[in-house]
Design an enzyme around this catalytic site. Structure first.
Site, PDB file in Angstrom:
ATOM      1  N   GLU A  31       0.818  -1.204   0.000  1.00  0.00           N
ATOM      2  CA  GLU A  31       0.000   0.000   0.000  1.00  0.00           C
ATOM      3  C   GLU A  31       0.856   1.261   0.000  1.00  0.00           C
ATOM      4  O   GLU A  31       0.518   2.255  -0.649  1.00  0.00           O
ATOM      5  CB  GLU A  31      -0.948  -0.010   1.195  1.00  0.00           C
ATOM      6  N   TYR A 114      -5.981   6.271   4.731  1.00  0.00           N
ATOM      7  CA  TYR A 114      -6.154   5.227   3.716  1.00  0.00           C
ATOM      8  C   TYR A 114      -5.332   3.984   4.047  1.00  0.00           C
ATOM      9  O   TYR A 114      -5.860   2.860   4.031  1.00  0.00           O
ATOM     10  CB  TYR A 114      -5.774   5.735   2.323  1.00  0.00           C
ATOM     11  N   ASP A 132      -9.230   4.051  -2.518  1.00  0.00           N
ATOM     12  CA  ASP A 132      -8.103   4.522  -3.313  1.00  0.00           C
ATOM     13  C   ASP A 132      -8.655   5.129  -4.607  1.00  0.00           C
ATOM     14  O   ASP A 132      -9.872   5.314  -4.751  1.00  0.00           O
ATOM     15  CB  ASP A 132      -7.105   3.393  -3.569  1.00  0.00           C
TER      16      ASP A 132
END
Length: 340
Positions: A31, A114, A132
């Site tokens: 990520e 996030y 995202d």
């Protein structure tokens, strides 16, 4: 979505099979690497990374300079520094195990909303709303949200929250990501293959690609600088060497090994900030690079010296590819190796 994902999930090196919990270390790395970078770029880089640092303990023990060099080309180098800080915090404060909940993950260095949500959902199965760029596009089309970005983001997140299930939240997040990457693409979405087509308000309009609505782009400011290539004859068998420096820890490309450069400003600075007094020659070539908030044009200055004239690190030119230079300086080095 979950049924579609069970059949069509992408095979990625940080994933497990649908329904299984993933390794939080790999989820976290992926990520962070995927921010502003593509899956095609990250796939081989993550494989090489975990071969070198296979777990959070090995990354916590790593030399920060080695980590920064391994990160070269992935952009946003503060993220690489935060990787080491996070790994050390996990070892020191959490016994080598990542926290499970989104709120606890947010306390780690560099984990924003996030990333914390993604790790909580994908690695631990916690219900978290993961949005995202791909998910943002899917949801904006699904609900035909016509407010321009970035003002639309709260409405998009609320809509994503409303459809996120409590069970298999991580698989749902990855399903939405895969749908956006492979079906609900920015241009020419393949709506006839989409499992959400019958529910999609954007599809019903006949123009799903107009969502999400993009706000007007602001022109980036232009900045100028000079990069300095100073070389010398190295020890026997080494060949010529070029001077490299380590940039200040704070600021853009902080802590990275780089070619020397003077100030970046609104006008070309000429030879201001040269690393040594030498017979500098300005070349006709220019190197251009775009950062998030400005465009940069670099003039190229070269000089040849004998012996050690200034503090820094002399690096064999033949091995410059192994120096881990950021993309900007690697780009300049390729030009300079050819013309200097």
């Amino acid at each position: 979505m979950l049924g579609w994902y069970d059949l069509h999930a992408r095979d990625l090196p940080w994933r497990t099979k649908p329904g299984q919990m993933a390794d939080p270390y790999r989820v976290w790395l992926s990520e962070v690497m995927l921010q502003q970078t593509t899956v095609a770029t990250v796939r081989p880089r993550l494989v090489a990374w975990v071969a070198r640092w296979p777990d959070v303990a090995s990354l916590a023990a790593a030399d920060e300079a080695d980590v920064m060099a391994a990160w070269a080309g992935l952009g946003y180098y503060a993220r690489a520094r935060n990787l080491v800080k996070t790994a050390r915090a996990v070892m020191a404060k959490h016994g080598g195990r990542f926290p499970v909940t989104e709120s606890e993950l947010r306390t780690l260095p560099g984990l924003g909303a996030y990333t914390a949500a993604a790790v909580a959902a994908i690695a631990f199965g916690e219900r978290a709303v993961v949005v995202d760029a791909n998910v943002q596009r899917v949801v904006a089309r699904l609900r035909a949200i016509g407010v321009p970005l970035p003002a639309a983001r709260p409405a998009i997140r609320a809509a994503a929250d409303a459809i996120t299930p409590a069970a298999r939240a991580g698989d749902f997040a990855q399903a939405m990501m895969d749908l956006g990457a492979t079906i609900c693409t920015p241009r020419k979405p393949r709506c006839l293959l989409c499992p959400l087509r019958e529910e999609c308000a954007g599809y019903a309009t006949g123009m799903p690609e107009r969502f999400p609505v993009k706000g007007a782009k602001k022109a980036k400011p232009q900045r100028f600088g000079t990069v300095f290539w100073i070389d010398r004859e190295g020890a026997s068998g080494v060949g010529r060497e070029v001077l490299l420096v380590t940039r200040a820890a704070s600021g853009l490309l902080g802590g990275m090994r780089a070619l020397p450069t003077g100030p970046w400003g609104d006008a070309p600075p000429g030879l201001e900030g040269a690393p040594a007094g030498a017979d500098w020659r300005l070349l006709d070539e220019r190197v251009r690079h775009s950062f998030t908030h400005f465009d940069l044009q670099l003039a190229l200055a070269v000089a040849r010296v004998d012996g050690h004239v200034v503090a820094g690190q002399w690096w064999p030119i033949a091995e410059l590819a192994s120096a881990g230079l950021p993309t900007l300086f690697a780009k300049a080095a390729r030009v300079l190796e050819r013309v200097a």
